[in-house]
Design an enzyme around this catalytic site. Sequence first.
Site, PDB file in Angstrom:
ATOM      1  N   ASP A 127       0.994  -1.181  -0.015  1.00  0.00           N
ATOM      2  CA  ASP A 127      -0.023  -0.003   0.026  1.00  0.00           C
ATOM      3  C   ASP A 127       0.912   1.279  -0.031  1.00  0.00           C
ATOM      4  OD1 ASP A 127      -1.918  -1.874   0.499  1.00  0.00           O
ATOM      5  OD2 ASP A 127      -2.536  -1.246   2.259  1.00  0.00           O
ATOM      6  N   ASN A 136       1.324  -5.777   3.378  1.00  0.00           N
ATOM      7  CA  ASN A 136       0.443  -6.975   3.828  1.00  0.00           C
ATOM      8  C   ASN A 136       0.794  -7.981   3.345  1.00  0.00           C
ATOM      9  OD1 ASN A 136      -1.743  -5.062   5.391  1.00  0.00           O
ATOM     10  ND2 ASN A 136      -1.731  -4.200   3.126  1.00  0.00           N
TER      11      ASN A 136
HETATM   12  N1  LIG Z   1       0.015   8.569   7.108  1.00  0.00           N
HETATM   13  C1  LIG Z   1      -1.259   8.635   6.594  1.00  0.00           C
HETATM   14  N2  LIG Z   1      -1.681   9.647   5.663  1.00  0.00           N
HETATM   15  C2  LIG Z   1      -2.918   9.481   5.073  1.00  0.00           C
HETATM   16  N3  LIG Z   1      -3.558   8.514   5.265  1.00  0.00           N
HETATM   17  C3  LIG Z   1      -3.055   7.472   5.836  1.00  0.00           C
HETATM   18  C4  LIG Z   1      -1.891   7.481   6.618  1.00  0.00           C
HETATM   19  N4  LIG Z   1      -2.013   6.131   7.132  1.00  0.00           N
HETATM   20  C5  LIG Z   1      -3.147   5.665   6.901  1.00  0.00           C
HETATM   21  N5  LIG Z   1      -3.919   6.493   6.384  1.00  0.00           N
HETATM   22  C6  LIG Z   1      -5.201   6.024   5.664  1.00  0.00           C
HETATM   23  O1  LIG Z   1      -5.784   4.666   6.710  1.00  0.00           O
HETATM   24  C7  LIG Z   1      -5.858   3.715   5.757  1.00  0.00           C
HETATM   25  C8  LIG Z   1      -5.645   2.499   6.708  1.00  0.00           C
HETATM   26  O2  LIG Z   1      -3.984   2.600   7.082  1.00  0.00           O
HETATM   27  P1  LIG Z   1      -3.388   1.406   6.816  1.00  0.00           P
HETATM   28  O3  LIG Z   1      -3.010   0.727   5.616  1.00  0.00           O
HETATM   29  O4  LIG Z   1      -1.802   1.541   7.513  1.00  0.00           O
HETATM   30  O5  LIG Z   1      -3.976   0.487   8.080  1.00  0.00           O
HETATM   31  P2  LIG Z   1      -4.266  -1.260   7.843  1.00  0.00           P
HETATM   32  O6  LIG Z   1      -5.300  -1.289   9.277  1.00  0.00           O
HETATM   33  O7  LIG Z   1      -3.074  -1.922   8.197  1.00  0.00           O
HETATM   34  O8  LIG Z   1      -5.082  -1.589   6.632  1.00  0.00           O
HETATM   35  P3  LIG Z   1      -4.961  -2.929   5.680  1.00  0.00           P
HETATM   36  O9  LIG Z   1      -6.527  -3.195   5.838  1.00  0.00           O
HETATM   37  O10 LIG Z   1      -4.605  -2.573   4.261  1.00  0.00           O
HETATM   38  O11 LIG Z   1      -4.069  -3.911   6.485  1.00  0.00           O
HETATM   39  C9  LIG Z   1      -5.235   3.692   4.634  1.00  0.00           C
HETATM   40  O12 LIG Z   1      -5.493   2.955   3.522  1.00  0.00           O
HETATM   41  C10 LIG Z   1      -5.187   5.533   4.350  1.00  0.00           C
HETATM   42  O13 LIG Z   1      -6.458   5.590   3.860  1.00  0.00           O
HETATM   43 MG   LIG Z   2      -3.794  -0.827   4.493  1.00  0.00          MG
END
Ligand SMILES: Nc1ncnc2c1ncn2[C@@H]1O[C@H](COP(=O)(O)OP(=O)(O)OP(=O)(O)O)[C@@H](O)[C@H]1O
Ligand SMILES: [Mg+2]
Length: 329
Positions: A269, A284
């Site tokens: 991502d 992931n």
């Molecule tokens: N630093 C950032 N700046 C802007 N948007 C962000 C940032 N970090 C996360 N996001 C937003 O939050 C969402 C979720 O963050 P992230 O992918 O880190 O979490 P996750 O729970 O691990 O997701 P996944 O379901 O992909 O495992 C991202 O897809 C994005 O839309």
């Molecule tokens: Mg993510």
Amino acid sequence: MAILAGGRSSEHEISLASARSVLEALDPESYDVVTVAIARDGKWELGSGSGSSAAETLPVPAANAPATLGAVDVVLPILHGPFGEDGTVQGLLELADVAYVGAGVAASALCMDKDLFKKVLRDSGIMVARHVALRDGDEVANPFGFPVFVKPARLGSSVGITKAHDERELADAVRLAFRHDEKILIEEFLDGTEVEVGVLGNRAPVASIPGQIVPLGHEWYDYASKYEEGGMKLVIPPEHLSEQTLADVQRIAVEAFVVTECEGMARVDCFVLGDGTVVVNELNTIPGFTSTSVYAKLFEATGVRYSELLDRLIDLAVERRDRRSRLAY
Ligand SMILES: Nc1ncnc2c1ncn2[C@@H]1O[C@H](COP(=O)(O)OP(=O)(O)OP(=O)(O)O)[C@@H](O)[C@H]1O
Ligand SMILES: [Mg+2]
């Protein structure tokens, strides 16, 4: 082969949906499949399927579940989040000396931990968002201004994540994130195009065509946007990004996969900033894996059908096992 599904994390249901898709797509002529459903409380239960004789190296901690699995030659752990995607199950499978799909122990644990992951990527010269990690009890320090993202270090599906717009929201966000993990991240907000890319392979991994995530009716790609009907749009390839930028995304995604020592598959991502800079958000190792999940759609657009993707992943698992079985320890 065996599919591990469910698991202890909040992504239990998503894992079950992925496993159902996988079961439907696997050619019954080629594969003899057993399903092991892991309950929210961690108990393992042998589901319907064929061929249950003996593979006593796989512990099945449920008191009334069969203590043996069939002659399993490949395991497909379709488990998201803690106790599945984080190296724990992979460790069990290593001990059981069975081939399994996806990243190994170290890569799984590293990519699950958004704090350690960013540190390794920075060290490899790959751009990531600036962040600070906090342990429970630490004083909250936000050097990035607002808005700012607050996340549990090791979770997925946006569970426990907040986009905080002011001090009060930050305090609530920190409390929420600490409900899910002992370590949390405060991360600078990146204003860019959100792009995801699939990677497939062991030694010579290849990237899919990237896709753009467009949340619909949601400020960011939160849990509801991910799983509600019509909550997001996946645009393949992304609009308004140059060929050069898309090639950069693919190259950097593969680099991230290689430096974290991933194998098999991953969904990387990223954010693409206004000037074309690619920033990796996270990787992931067991992405959502239904036939309509982002990972499958990205490879479908690249010319690799879902069932073919599964065949390739299973071959990669066996290839790694064979390679490593020749090592002297
Ligand atoms: N630093 C950032 N700046 C802007 N948007 C962000 C940032 N970090 C996360 N996001 C937003 O939050 C969402 C979720 O963050 P992230 O992918 O880190 O979490 P996750 O729970 O691990 O997701 P996944 O379901 O992909 O495992 C991202 O897809 C994005 O839309
Ligand atoms: Mg993510």
